[in-house]
Scaffold this active site. Sequence first.
Site, PDB file in Angstrom:
ATOM      1  N   GLY A 297     -68.794 -36.218  23.040  1.00 16.12           N
ATOM      2  CA  GLY A 297     -68.895 -37.646  22.865  1.00 16.12           C
ATOM      3  C   GLY A 297     -69.338 -37.874  21.542  1.00 16.12           C
ATOM      4  O   GLY A 297     -69.364 -37.134  20.540  1.00 16.12           O
ATOM      5  N   CYS A 298     -70.085 -38.958  21.421  1.00 16.15           N
ATOM      6  CA  CYS A 298     -70.538 -39.496  20.029  1.00 16.15           C
ATOM      7  C   CYS A 298     -71.485 -38.743  19.496  1.00 16.15           C
ATOM      8  O   CYS A 298     -72.473 -38.527  20.286  1.00 16.15           O
ATOM      9  CB  CYS A 298     -71.061 -41.056  20.152  1.00 16.15           C
ATOM     10  SG  CYS A 298     -71.796 -41.658  18.799  1.00 16.15           S
ATOM     11  N   TYR A 299     -71.442 -38.265  18.204  1.00 22.13           N
ATOM     12  CA  TYR A 299     -72.595 -37.439  17.828  1.00 22.13           C
ATOM     13  C   TYR A 299     -74.020 -38.102  17.687  1.00 22.13           C
ATOM     14  O   TYR A 299     -75.028 -37.351  17.842  1.00 22.13           O
ATOM     15  CB  TYR A 299     -71.937 -36.616  16.614  1.00 22.13           C
ATOM     16  CG  TYR A 299     -71.656 -37.606  15.494  1.00 22.13           C
ATOM     17  CD1 TYR A 299     -71.733 -38.776  15.004  1.00 22.13           C
ATOM     18  CD2 TYR A 299     -70.728 -36.822  14.257  1.00 22.13           C
ATOM     19  CE1 TYR A 299     -71.340 -39.381  14.112  1.00 22.13           C
ATOM     20  CE2 TYR A 299     -70.096 -37.367  13.561  1.00 22.13           C
ATOM     21  CZ  TYR A 299     -70.804 -38.721  13.138  1.00 22.13           C
ATOM     22  OH  TYR A 299     -70.042 -39.471  12.206  1.00 22.13           O
ATOM     23  N   TRP A 300     -74.128 -39.362  17.461  1.00 25.06           N
ATOM     24  CA  TRP A 300     -75.200 -39.999  17.471  1.00 25.06           C
ATOM     25  C   TRP A 300     -76.169 -39.813  18.482  1.00 25.06           C
ATOM     26  O   TRP A 300     -77.369 -39.533  18.735  1.00 25.06           O
ATOM     27  CB  TRP A 300     -75.128 -41.592  17.394  1.00 25.06           C
ATOM     28  CG  TRP A 300     -74.392 -42.094  16.384  1.00 25.06           C
ATOM     29  CD1 TRP A 300     -74.118 -41.253  15.145  1.00 25.06           C
ATOM     30  CD2 TRP A 300     -73.903 -43.335  16.104  1.00 25.06           C
ATOM     31  NE1 TRP A 300     -73.440 -42.334  14.158  1.00 25.06           N
ATOM     32  CE2 TRP A 300     -73.169 -43.272  14.690  1.00 25.06           C
ATOM     33  CE3 TRP A 300     -73.892 -44.394  16.815  1.00 25.06           C
ATOM     34  CZ2 TRP A 300     -72.856 -44.643  14.357  1.00 25.06           C
ATOM     35  CZ3 TRP A 300     -73.370 -45.676  16.409  1.00 25.06           C
ATOM     36  CH2 TRP A 300     -72.836 -45.581  15.132  1.00 25.06           C
TER      37      TRP A 300
ATOM     38  N   TYR B 211     -75.507 -49.715  20.294  1.00 19.97           N
ATOM     39  CA  TYR B 211     -74.856 -48.583  21.158  1.00 19.97           C
ATOM     40  C   TYR B 211     -76.194 -47.629  21.209  1.00 19.97           C
ATOM     41  O   TYR B 211     -76.143 -47.047  22.258  1.00 19.97           O
ATOM     42  CB  TYR B 211     -74.026 -47.992  20.059  1.00 19.97           C
ATOM     43  CG  TYR B 211     -73.361 -46.727  20.566  1.00 19.97           C
ATOM     44  CD1 TYR B 211     -71.948 -47.001  21.212  1.00 19.97           C
ATOM     45  CD2 TYR B 211     -73.675 -45.349  20.332  1.00 19.97           C
ATOM     46  CE1 TYR B 211     -71.355 -45.729  21.656  1.00 19.97           C
ATOM     47  CE2 TYR B 211     -73.091 -44.400  20.945  1.00 19.97           C
ATOM     48  CZ  TYR B 211     -71.702 -44.497  21.525  1.00 19.97           C
ATOM     49  OH  TYR B 211     -71.286 -43.628  22.177  1.00 19.97           O
TER      50      TYR B 211
END
Length: 174
Positions: free
Chosen positions: A10-13, A153
Amino acid sequence: MTTTYVLGGGCYWCLDAAYRALRGVVAVRSGFAGGDMPNPSYEAVCTGLTGHAEIVEVEFDETVLPPAVVLDAFFTMHDPRQLNRQGNDVGTQYRSVMFYADDAQRELFEAARARADEAWGGGVVTEIAPLATVYPGPEEHQDFFAKNPTQGYCLAVAVPKVNKIRAGFAEYLV
């Protein structure tokens, strides 16, 4: 001795923030891997047309944080049964993937995926692929959560993932 795993879920953050909560993690770098376009921009990867996944390079000290814990945390912080997505983040750039540097890593990754498949009740779709080139993400995306803790987010998606790691891996917290 430090080891580096290249993982996408998913999102690397989110992965970046969750791994930074674990003692023994030396560095986390957000970037892209697994595609055909050299030196892709974040915007290009977001189109889903580059073949790259958002990944983190997790460098850790094996004497402090066992490799199996790093991998089990990976399968805890995202849903490895979702093909080419994580929640509302949709596209191949958000796929669940593990890039191995050698046969020993491939074997560790396969064993971790098997444990995850059992833990999740089957249906794990995590890809295991050979590591090629890793391209760094933009500087403003490195350690994004720490730099932007009140961003929407981060609050809605990253915080719950960090909390899952805090709850499931308390003995390894910073």
